[in-house]
Design a protein around this motif. Sequence first.
Motif, PDB file in Angstrom:
ATOM      1  N   VAL A  73       5.724   2.753  -9.689  1.00  0.00           N
ATOM      2  CA  VAL A  73       4.981   3.374 -10.783  1.00  0.00           C
ATOM      3  C   VAL A  73       5.280   4.874 -10.874  1.00  0.00           C
ATOM      4  CG1 VAL A  73       2.920   3.852  -9.370  1.00  0.00           C
ATOM      5  CG2 VAL A  73       2.691   3.533 -11.837  1.00  0.00           C
ATOM      6  N   THR A  74       5.675   5.501  -9.738  1.00  0.00           N
ATOM      7  CA  THR A  74       5.903   6.947  -9.763  1.00  0.00           C
ATOM      8  C   THR A  74       7.117   7.321 -10.598  1.00  0.00           C
ATOM      9  OG1 THR A  74       7.124   6.721  -7.711  1.00  0.00           O
ATOM     10  CG2 THR A  74       4.841   7.399  -7.526  1.00  0.00           C
ATOM     11  N   TYR A  91       6.543   8.860 -13.833  1.00  0.00           N
ATOM     12  CA  TYR A  91       5.905  10.177 -13.841  1.00  0.00           C
ATOM     13  C   TYR A  91       6.844  11.263 -13.325  1.00  0.00           C
ATOM     14  CZ  TYR A  91       1.700   7.652 -14.935  1.00  0.00           C
ATOM     15  OH  TYR A  91       0.777   6.864 -15.560  1.00  0.00           O
ATOM     16  N   GLY A  92       8.118  10.933 -13.194  1.00  0.00           N
ATOM     17  CA  GLY A  92       9.079  11.978 -12.861  1.00  0.00           C
ATOM     18  C   GLY A  92       9.626  11.939 -11.457  1.00  0.00           C
ATOM     19  N   MET A  93       9.327  10.875 -10.690  1.00  0.00           N
ATOM     20  CA  MET A  93       9.926  10.764  -9.367  1.00  0.00           C
ATOM     21  C   MET A  93      11.424  10.554  -9.530  1.00  0.00           C
ATOM     22  SD  MET A  93       9.370  10.704  -6.112  1.00  0.00           S
ATOM     23  CE  MET A  93       7.755  10.181  -5.576  1.00  0.00           C
ATOM     24  N   PRO A 128       4.377   2.031  -4.341  1.00  0.00           N
ATOM     25  CA  PRO A 128       4.224   3.042  -5.397  1.00  0.00           C
ATOM     26  C   PRO A 128       5.550   3.682  -5.823  1.00  0.00           C
ATOM     27  CG  PRO A 128       2.455   3.291  -3.825  1.00  0.00           C
ATOM     28  CD  PRO A 128       3.385   2.242  -3.266  1.00  0.00           C
ATOM     29  N   CYS A 129       6.501   3.848  -4.897  1.00  0.00           N
ATOM     30  CA  CYS A 129       7.806   4.411  -5.275  1.00  0.00           C
ATOM     31  C   CYS A 129       8.891   3.327  -5.292  1.00  0.00           C
ATOM     32  CB  CYS A 129       8.226   5.512  -4.315  1.00  0.00           C
ATOM     33  SG  CYS A 129       7.132   6.942  -4.342  1.00  0.00           S
ATOM     34  N   ILE A 183       0.831  -1.203   0.000  1.00  0.00           N
ATOM     35  CA  ILE A 183       0.000   0.000   0.000  1.00  0.00           C
ATOM     36  C   ILE A 183       0.870   1.259   0.000  1.00  0.00           C
ATOM     37  CG2 ILE A 183      -1.704   1.335   1.295  1.00  0.00           C
ATOM     38  CD1 ILE A 183      -2.606  -1.368   2.540  1.00  0.00           C
ATOM     39  N   TYR A 184       1.821   1.317   0.935  1.00  0.00           N
ATOM     40  CA  TYR A 184       2.497   2.594   1.202  1.00  0.00           C
ATOM     41  C   TYR A 184       3.876   2.722   0.562  1.00  0.00           C
ATOM     42  CZ  TYR A 184      -1.254   2.973   4.569  1.00  0.00           C
ATOM     43  OH  TYR A 184      -2.487   3.024   5.136  1.00  0.00           O
ATOM     44  N   TYR A 234       6.300   8.444   7.272  1.00  0.00           N
ATOM     45  CA  TYR A 234       5.099   7.615   7.140  1.00  0.00           C
ATOM     46  C   TYR A 234       4.546   7.207   8.504  1.00  0.00           C
ATOM     47  CZ  TYR A 234       5.053   7.434   2.123  1.00  0.00           C
ATOM     48  OH  TYR A 234       4.932   7.796   0.813  1.00  0.00           O
ATOM     49  N   ASN A 272      13.946  13.605  -0.104  1.00  0.00           N
ATOM     50  CA  ASN A 272      12.564  13.675  -0.593  1.00  0.00           C
ATOM     51  C   ASN A 272      11.561  12.734   0.038  1.00  0.00           C
ATOM     52  OD1 ASN A 272      12.939  15.752  -2.458  1.00  0.00           O
ATOM     53  ND2 ASN A 272      13.858  14.329  -3.895  1.00  0.00           N
ATOM     54  N   ASN A 308       9.049  11.553   2.587  1.00  0.00           N
ATOM     55  CA  ASN A 308       8.358  12.126   3.737  1.00  0.00           C
ATOM     56  C   ASN A 308       8.137  11.049   4.807  1.00  0.00           C
ATOM     57  OD1 ASN A 308       8.086  14.774   2.929  1.00  0.00           O
ATOM     58  ND2 ASN A 308       6.167  14.421   1.853  1.00  0.00           N
TER      59      ASN A 308
END
Lengths: 215, 217
Positions: A132-133, A136-138, A121-122, A117-118, A174, A170, A172
Amino acid sequence: MRTVYLVTAFVLVLGISVLGFRGKVFTHTPMDVFPDLLFPGMKVQPKFRAQGTSSFFADGRIDRMPPAGTVPASGPLKDDDALYLGKAADGSWIRVFPASVTVNRRLLERGRERYGIYCAPCHGGLGDGNGVTKRYGMGATPSYHDERLRQMSEGQIFDTITHGKAPAYNMNPYADKLTPEDRWAVVAYVRALQKTQTGTLDEVPAKNRPELGLK
Amino acid sequence: MSHLFPKSANKLPLQIIIYLCVIGVVATAGITYYMTPKYTRVGYAPVQPVPYSHALHAGQLGLDCRYCHSNIEASGLANLPTAQTCMNCHNQIKTASPLLAVVRRSYATGQPVPWVQVHRLPDFVYFNHSIHVARGVGCVECHGHINQMETVTHDQPLTMAFCLDCHRDPAPRLRPRAEVTNLDWRAPSAAAQDAMGRKFVHDWNVNPPQSCSGCHR
């Protein structure tokens, strides 16, 4: 009489044209057909709902922050440094799991779910930083399979989840999304992900080898 | 006196009664159709301060609902995300987008983003998200296919009848816990859903209240 029916039919058609049909998408505030003023029914009560607004407080928020320097009366006292900070008594990062955390299949399953979940994604499902990020430019998300991160202590991984790496890297914090127990579950799962790249055949018990298609 | 009223006036009382009956039917039909949440709330898609697309984030990117609505399993309230949650990615992705200015300001100042609530139950209803999620009621049952919505749209009526339909017979709407936030999940067949649902009702001791105090205090 005919005129009366014609007028009725006209009013009916007019009404349907104005009101439309069910399921139409609209943006205006929904009509309250039984307003509380005419039909008192406690539908709107003078009470605070979470994440609502109130003119009572200067900042307009119902949700309040605990006053600085206070400790919540509810819940356990967080004096277990290993569990809540990932630190040993001498202040160094612990290289094992805290005594109150049992690493078992249940913890790993929980870790897998929370990671999905957390973190995924990165950091990606494999922990290789290809989430997946990235498309999109991560910026560069580090792979868990670097030597640096393989050597990182459990306590330090825990601390990274808790406090993040911002602003330098970068990530943050959790801590608002993962309880300390869940964070340890994620640490355990991260260790399992690292093991997928470094494990050897000798470490697989003989009876489990057929599951991997090995003899 | 016969010249005062024409002969057709004899039929007038009957005609008036018939007309009032017609009006009664039309009014009943109109109220039934237009004065319930099926008309007043379904389809409500307010303009939000940030044009956040669930179709992009939850659908295309495949983010789990719980990434942002992180308390749904632990709390009765399905929380809206903090601005920091948005900034987890948007501190690097689309950092200059004017559409995200509200989020950036919120992150910097701590003032919340003024989202407009779409699904709102009356104050006398005490709906608890966590128990429904824990018992395998999928998000999609009440919220529809959020992962296909550019703008969140009120999908189900959320009336008391809607709640009771499921509280009386939960089996058709229960799913494995791991699939609760998977909005596209469906049982392979109706028979499979039925068998699975009945098993969950038994195994998880699903006993939804039908008494008044179950949902009203």
